[in-house]
Design a protein around this motif. Sequence first.
Motif, short mmCIF file in Angstrom:
data_model
loop_
_atom_site.label_atom_id
_atom_site.label_comp_id
_atom_site.label_asym_id
_atom_site.label_seq_id
_atom_site.Cartn_x
_atom_site.Cartn_y
_atom_site.Cartn_z
N ARG A 6 1.58 -3.75 6.86
CA ARG A 6 1.94 -2.79 7.81
C ARG A 6 3.32 -2.73 8.16
NH1 ARG A 6 -2.54 -2.20 12.32
NH2 ARG A 6 -1.76 -0.30 12.25
N LEU A 7 3.92 -1.67 8.03
CA LEU A 7 5.45 -1.18 8.19
C LEU A 7 5.86 -0.47 9.25
CD1 LEU A 7 6.72 -1.31 4.44
CD2 LEU A 7 7.00 -3.11 6.14
N ASP A 11 1.93 -8.12 8.62
CA ASP A 11 2.11 -7.24 9.82
C ASP A 11 3.47 -7.28 10.07
OD1 ASP A 11 1.92 -5.62 11.82
OD2 ASP A 11 0.36 -6.35 12.71
N LEU A 12 4.37 -6.48 9.68
CA LEU A 12 5.80 -6.44 10.10
C LEU A 12 6.06 -5.25 10.97
CD1 LEU A 12 6.98 -7.11 6.28
CD2 LEU A 12 6.52 -8.71 8.09
N CYS A 50 3.11 2.84 6.08
CA CYS A 50 3.65 3.38 7.22
C CYS A 50 2.64 3.90 8.28
CB CYS A 50 4.97 3.94 7.05
SG CYS A 50 6.32 3.14 6.14
N GLY A 51 1.52 4.26 8.00
CA GLY A 51 0.65 5.18 8.79
C GLY A 51 -0.16 3.73 9.63
N SER A 52 -0.67 4.61 10.83
CA SER A 52 -1.42 3.54 11.82
C SER A 52 -2.43 3.42 11.23
CB SER A 52 -1.41 4.56 13.21
OG SER A 52 -2.07 5.45 12.86
N GLU A 53 -3.11 1.96 11.23
CA GLU A 53 -4.47 1.84 11.25
C GLU A 53 -4.98 1.15 12.39
OE1 GLU A 53 -4.48 -0.65 7.58
OE2 GLU A 53 -3.15 0.69 6.65
N VAL A 89 12.93 1.39 7.43
CA VAL A 89 12.14 1.55 6.02
C VAL A 89 11.25 2.93 5.95
CG1 VAL A 89 10.46 0.15 6.07
CG2 VAL A 89 11.76 0.63 3.82
N CYS A 90 10.47 3.23 6.76
CA CYS A 90 9.50 4.20 6.87
C CYS A 90 9.96 5.50 6.83
CB CYS A 90 8.39 4.18 8.05
SG CYS A 90 7.37 2.65 8.03
#
Length: 660
Positions: free
Chosen positions: A265-266, A243-244, A284-287, A271-272
């Motif tokens: 998770r970015l 988790d970054l 780069c999407g929310s989860e 970078v996204c």
Amino acid sequence: MWNELTGTIPKEIGHISPLRLLLLNGNKLFGSLPDELGYLSNLNRLQLDQNNISGPIPKTFVNMGRVRHLHLNNNSFSGQIPPQLSQIPTLLHLLLDNNNLSGYLPPEFSNLPELRILQLDNNDFGGSVIPASYGNFSRLVKLSLRNCGLRGAVPDLSGIQNLTYLDLSQNHLTGPIPTNKLSDHMTTIDLSGNQLNRSIPASFSDLPSLQTLCLKNNFLTGPVLTDIWQNMTFSTSARLKLDLRNNSFSSIQGHLNPPVNVTLRLEGNPVCKNANLLNVSLFCGSESEENETRTNLNNSTANCPIQACPRDNNYEYVPASPLPCFCAAPLRIGYRLKSPSFSYFPPYIQPFEAYLTRSLNLSLYQLSIDTYSWENGRLRMYLKLFPSINSNHSSTFNVSEVQRIRRRYMSWTFPGSNLFGPYELLNFTLLGPYADIKFENTKGIRKSVLVAVVVVGAACAIAMSAIVTILITKRHAGQRRAMSRKRLSSKVSMKLDGVKDFTFKEMALATDNFNSSSQVGQGGYGKVYKGTLPDKTVVAIKRAEEGSLQGQREFLTEIKLLSRLHHRNLVSLVGYCDEEGEQMLVYEFMPNGTLRDWLSAKSKESLNFGMRLLIALGSAKGILYLHTEANPPVFHRDIKASNILDSKLNAKVADLVSHG
């Protein structure tokens, strides 16, 4: 354990010199600990967790020369942790998380030769640093200092050869992450919610047992290292969670093709926004946050005939039995690992089953983990133990075997495990054919003694009946007199996790009979008074006005909710008063005023940007806890400067009344 015991712990317990186990966890005890407990020189285990005991931790505990387990977590202890505890040579587990401790972290703790677990989460050591000496622990397995108000640098912990679990999240730590390689045993590294900078250390790519690396909400820069997972060998049950989120990572170093059991998770990083990077958008999407929970782990009996096993009498098929469709009645056990050294259970399920059955002298197939779930770092599970098929294929345990297993659990003599840590017996349930088993043994009581007991009991019953009749008569008379008051008090005594039930007289004495000079505020709920309790504790007392009074059930429900909210950035509930037609809530007092006072220049010093940022972060952490960690969640709908109280610039969210 796990009863409804209230009141304070009597000092006379300290004179029971042979005592080895003092287990009072999960009750409703309050007040301070007597110094006399330090006289228990033979004590092996002290479990007082999950009460509402307050005051300091007695320095006399240093005299417990044989104690191995001090479990004082989830209480209201305050003040400095006694450095003298470092002189207990046998101490294995020191659990002090979820209290109101302050001061500094004793550097002397690193001298404890046997210490395996040091867990101090959710206290307020405001501004204290993590001592560099903590890198000298010789046998430490788990170091957890989450949300403790710590500042300074992350110490170099690479010299701790057995370190497995490190949580320094939600503090104010600054600077780079140390580059020296941590122990090969590391399963969990959580440094999130700090102000760390520079890049991810390359040494993180050489941790073969890693399960969780959480670095979100920092100021880290540089590339994302993909070789963190490329150098690992995954079994089918293993998992790596990276988790970054919310840093300043601008590039990818290596090929961005993690295996299926790696979660990356970015979102919230530069970078996204780089459209030239292949596959980067996938991470780069929310989860939604994953809460690891399992139910009915064994399904090997799916082909057995349902009608052949009388489930209505607590019988069921033994899932792992070597004899197909073997039907038996299990013992049902609630069990919790209080401080495990991992963050993901599946790779350790089989080792755990082997450890537990070996400790109970059972075969592996006799144990079934029915369900398990994580609870704020603790692992709760429900176990089923089945009888052996070697005892003439008996479908039940005999009484002596039930007693042996129960005694084994309750004597706390399981062999120590660095991986699984201390455990907690939540319940030992006897259903079906075991429902009538009695553990008390009265065979040695002579008939004459029993007759005497019956005679004395009958006499006592007659006397008590007379006394109760008199009391009831007086009570009815008193109630009739009370009806002429403003309204009849509907007070019900309630002790929730030790939240103190104050009398109206105590509140009046604390505020000089609610003198106007004691008033420090007023809101929609009513007036707020500064009060001083008999033990010199300064509190804030919210006294409801006539228009704000609730029904008794609603008032007590609100107290139940508030009593379950414990966080460093929330104002703590001390107690309540529900007497003489009054409803009052008693909170800790914040001497430095509210954020509104500071912003309106009522304080003597102005707020620079850094101070404002710290207050904003602190209040945000309090709100985040209410929304995501409180059980049940609380949605605060009255956020304003007057409801953020400030103590040494550590924000505490206030005014939770009627916003749940």
